[in-house]
Write an enzyme that holds these catalytic residues in place. Sequence first.
Site, PDB file in Angstrom:
ATOM      1  N   ASN A  23      27.560  27.671  65.789  1.00  0.00           N
ATOM      2  CA  ASN A  23      26.653  28.586  65.085  1.00  0.00           C
ATOM      3  C   ASN A  23      25.191  28.208  65.214  1.00  0.00           C
ATOM      4  OD1 ASN A  23      28.900  30.018  64.450  1.00  0.00           O
ATOM      5  ND2 ASN A  23      29.007  29.358  62.316  1.00  0.00           N
ATOM      6  N   ARG A  92      30.705  38.677  66.866  1.00  0.00           N
ATOM      7  CA  ARG A  92      29.659  39.158  65.963  1.00  0.00           C
ATOM      8  C   ARG A  92      28.287  38.722  66.463  1.00  0.00           C
ATOM      9  NH1 ARG A  92      28.223  42.067  61.177  1.00  0.00           N
ATOM     10  NH2 ARG A  92      26.499  40.954  60.211  1.00  0.00           N
ATOM     11  N   CYS A 116      35.434  37.915  64.149  1.00  0.00           N
ATOM     12  CA  CYS A 116      36.592  37.629  63.291  1.00  0.00           C
ATOM     13  C   CYS A 116      36.728  38.699  62.198  1.00  0.00           C
ATOM     14  CB  CYS A 116      36.433  36.262  62.633  1.00  0.00           C
ATOM     15  SG  CYS A 116      36.953  34.943  63.738  1.00  0.00           S
ATOM     16  N   ARG A 121      31.603  43.708  57.807  1.00  0.00           N
ATOM     17  CA  ARG A 121      30.481  42.994  58.452  1.00  0.00           C
ATOM     18  C   ARG A 121      29.419  44.003  58.904  1.00  0.00           C
ATOM     19  NH1 ARG A 121      32.535  37.856  61.701  1.00  0.00           N
ATOM     20  NH2 ARG A 121      30.616  36.987  60.831  1.00  0.00           N
ATOM     21  N   PRO A 122      28.789  44.661  57.911  1.00  0.00           N
ATOM     22  CA  PRO A 122      27.758  45.647  58.261  1.00  0.00           C
ATOM     23  C   PRO A 122      26.534  44.975  58.866  1.00  0.00           C
ATOM     24  CG  PRO A 122      27.767  45.232  55.916  1.00  0.00           C
ATOM     25  CD  PRO A 122      28.939  44.482  56.489  1.00  0.00           C
ATOM     26  N   ILE A 123      25.646  45.771  59.424  1.00  0.00           N
ATOM     27  CA  ILE A 123      24.420  45.204  60.011  1.00  0.00           C
ATOM     28  C   ILE A 123      23.178  45.887  59.426  1.00  0.00           C
ATOM     29  CG2 ILE A 123      25.483  44.465  62.188  1.00  0.00           C
ATOM     30  CD1 ILE A 123      24.377  46.995  63.471  1.00  0.00           C
ATOM     31  N   ASP A 124      23.332  46.474  58.255  1.00  0.00           N
ATOM     32  CA  ASP A 124      22.211  47.198  57.628  1.00  0.00           C
ATOM     33  C   ASP A 124      20.997  46.299  57.366  1.00  0.00           C
ATOM     34  OD1 ASP A 124      24.030  45.918  55.855  1.00  0.00           O
ATOM     35  OD2 ASP A 124      23.081  46.912  54.153  1.00  0.00           O
ATOM     36  N   ILE A 327      31.301  35.357  49.692  1.00  0.00           N
ATOM     37  CA  ILE A 327      30.510  35.830  50.835  1.00  0.00           C
ATOM     38  C   ILE A 327      31.194  36.983  51.585  1.00  0.00           C
ATOM     39  CG2 ILE A 327      29.442  35.171  53.037  1.00  0.00           C
ATOM     40  CD1 ILE A 327      28.067  33.862  50.647  1.00  0.00           C
TER      41      ILE A 327
HETATM   42  C1  EPZ Z   1      27.189  33.701  60.179  1.00  0.00           C
HETATM   43  O1  EPZ Z   1      27.741  35.012  60.257  1.00  0.00           O
HETATM   44  C2  EPZ Z   1      28.202  32.781  60.850  1.00  0.00           C
HETATM   45  N1  EPZ Z   1      28.377  33.177  62.246  1.00  0.00           N
HETATM   46  C3  EPZ Z   1      29.537  32.888  60.123  1.00  0.00           C
HETATM   47  O2  EPZ Z   1      30.434  31.969  60.743  1.00  0.00           O
HETATM   48  C4  EPZ Z   1      29.334  32.489  58.658  1.00  0.00           C
HETATM   49  O3  EPZ Z   1      30.543  32.654  57.963  1.00  0.00           O
HETATM   50  C5  EPZ Z   1      28.244  33.376  58.032  1.00  0.00           C
HETATM   51  O4  EPZ Z   1      27.034  33.290  58.815  1.00  0.00           O
HETATM   52  C6  EPZ Z   1      27.929  32.965  56.601  1.00  0.00           C
HETATM   53  O5  EPZ Z   1      27.493  31.643  56.572  1.00  0.00           O
HETATM   54  C7  EPZ Z   1      27.493  32.752  63.170  1.00  0.00           C
HETATM   55  O6  EPZ Z   1      26.525  32.072  62.858  1.00  0.00           O
HETATM   56  C8  EPZ Z   1      27.760  33.139  64.591  1.00  0.00           C
HETATM   57  P1  EPZ Z   1      25.886  36.841  57.225  1.00  0.00           P
HETATM   58  P2  EPZ Z   1      26.837  36.302  59.863  1.00  0.00           P
HETATM   59  O7  EPZ Z   1      25.056  37.863  57.892  1.00  0.00           O
HETATM   60  O8  EPZ Z   1      25.451  36.076  60.310  1.00  0.00           O
HETATM   61  C9  EPZ Z   1      26.779  40.611  54.536  1.00  0.00           C
HETATM   62  C10 EPZ Z   1      32.414  31.253  61.786  1.00  0.00           C
HETATM   63  O9  EPZ Z   1      33.558  31.124  61.340  1.00  0.00           O
HETATM   64  N2  EPZ Z   1      25.848  41.330  55.424  1.00  0.00           N
HETATM   65  O10 EPZ Z   1      25.204  35.684  56.543  1.00  0.00           O
HETATM   66  O11 EPZ Z   1      27.551  37.495  60.320  1.00  0.00           O
HETATM   67  C11 EPZ Z   1      28.087  40.286  55.262  1.00  0.00           C
HETATM   68  O12 EPZ Z   1      28.958  41.386  55.214  1.00  0.00           O
HETATM   69  C12 EPZ Z   1      31.607  32.481  61.416  1.00  0.00           C
HETATM   70  O13 EPZ Z   1      31.833  30.427  62.529  1.00  0.00           O
HETATM   71  C13 EPZ Z   1      25.497  42.645  55.111  1.00  0.00           C
HETATM   72  O14 EPZ Z   1      25.953  43.199  54.111  1.00  0.00           O
HETATM   73  O15 EPZ Z   1      26.915  36.213  58.276  1.00  0.00           O
HETATM   74  C14 EPZ Z   1      28.608  39.111  54.486  1.00  0.00           C
HETATM   75  O16 EPZ Z   1      29.255  39.583  53.328  1.00  0.00           O
HETATM   76  C15 EPZ Z   1      32.383  33.477  60.577  1.00  0.00           C
HETATM   77  N3  EPZ Z   1      24.653  43.306  55.945  1.00  0.00           N
HETATM   78  C16 EPZ Z   1      27.333  38.376  54.070  1.00  0.00           C
HETATM   79  O17 EPZ Z   1      26.262  39.326  54.206  1.00  0.00           O
HETATM   80  C17 EPZ Z   1      24.117  42.720  57.065  1.00  0.00           C
HETATM   81  O18 EPZ Z   1      23.317  43.374  57.771  1.00  0.00           O
HETATM   82  C18 EPZ Z   1      27.026  37.148  54.908  1.00  0.00           C
HETATM   83  O19 EPZ Z   1      26.891  37.574  56.232  1.00  0.00           O
HETATM   84  C19 EPZ Z   1      24.484  41.386  57.358  1.00  0.00           C
HETATM   85  C20 EPZ Z   1      25.339  40.713  56.517  1.00  0.00           C
END
Ligand code: EPZ
Length: 414
Positions: A23, A92, A116, A121-124, A327
Amino acid sequence: MESVYIGGKTPLYGEVTIQGSKNAALPIMAAALLIPGISVLKNCPRIADVEYMCRILTHIGCRVCWRGNNLEIDASCLNTGHLPEEYVTRMRSSVMLMGPLLGRLGEVELSHPGGCVIGDRPIDIHLKALRCLGACCEDDGIVLRARALGMCAATIALDFPSVGATENVIMAAVAAEGTTCLKNAAAEPEIKWLCAFLRSAGAGIRKEGDEALLIEGGRPLHSCCFEIPADRIVTGTYLCACLAAGGKVFLAGQPKGENDALQEIALRMGARLRETDKGLIVERTGKLLSPGLVETGSYPGFPTDLQSPLLAALSVARGESVLRETIFNGRFRVVEELNRMGAEIRVRGNAAYVPGGRSLKGTGVSAQELRGGAALVAAGLCAEGETLVANRHYIDRGYEDICRDMRSLGAECW
Ligand code: EPZ
């Protein structure tokens, strides 16, 4: 072999050098696109997700080559922002190519990223922040298109400290005119490492208080060489395996202070720990005790990526535990497989209720995603009898060779 075989219950003794961080490596590979030159990433993990990212970078015009565990990326001839669906949909991390491609080329087009299945996992948050910098982003639910004829700095406050959105904004802001202030940024160590990589290429990024970053855009970036840090989640996974199986291990390489939350839980469970500049010594030879209530959270809270590996240890600890996942809303898929081994875990809402004190039985189980698959290996190491974990490809997305590492700790694992 598409499965992991574990010979059964065995305490772990020995030493393992922890691989480079998945990561940290993935966003840094994306950031290399901002540099019209060569980035040499030392200690890069040879895992499936890094391989997919290499194929995407090659597809869009970069020259990518391995020299052992050193990955060389030459982005001088980057020629398109249209990303190949075949690899984008596998992980992702593809979404974090948006920032650097908008910064370097002013355009990016990609299918919705895969990854995964651990919940929504939205991207808003990503899109809202990129729009603040002047990008026009369209999302028809299948394809994402974004354009930016010159981005301008902005003050951006993320609705949630999303790790990926923080990384995307940092990379886009490095190429925007002016100084961007990013508030409510994620504080995970991977953010620190991404900023360190970009600074080594000439970027101007500094912290403003505890939760804001100032990114000075428009500075020229140059070729650089950077060492990928050891993977804190792999370290934490092996710490959980030692909690579950017992023994004494030396986990070499983890940067000090990156697993404090898990280490505090491990102490509550009866482990003895000693953290040095070289790595972490973990010893659990006495009773394994329940830590009571554990909640995942954004850094420096207990990381969601270690939630499943900890469940394996909680299953054999004395006393009931409750593990609340705050989370992701679908990250308990491993429970069904752990229950096939006798864990008797109950899930209600976002909490798993672990009765504990169970003797797990080895059997055939299936990995459903990356960290759950690693958790099943940890469970196999403290189960009576043989365990076969199918769908090994999920585990290989983030662990270079979990069987090699477990064998170096004395386990029968292939
Ligand atoms: C990163 O994912 C990591 N992946 C994940 O590791 C890790 O679980 C996660 O951060 C939390 O620490 C990488 O770094 C490649 P987030 P990411 O955006 O960036 C919500 C592993 O096992 N959200 O911090 O996708 C989302 O749905 C992986 O190595 C929105 O709502 O995580 C989640 O509930 C799995 N809108 C929360 O935020 C968005 O636009 C955290 O997601 C983005 C996220």
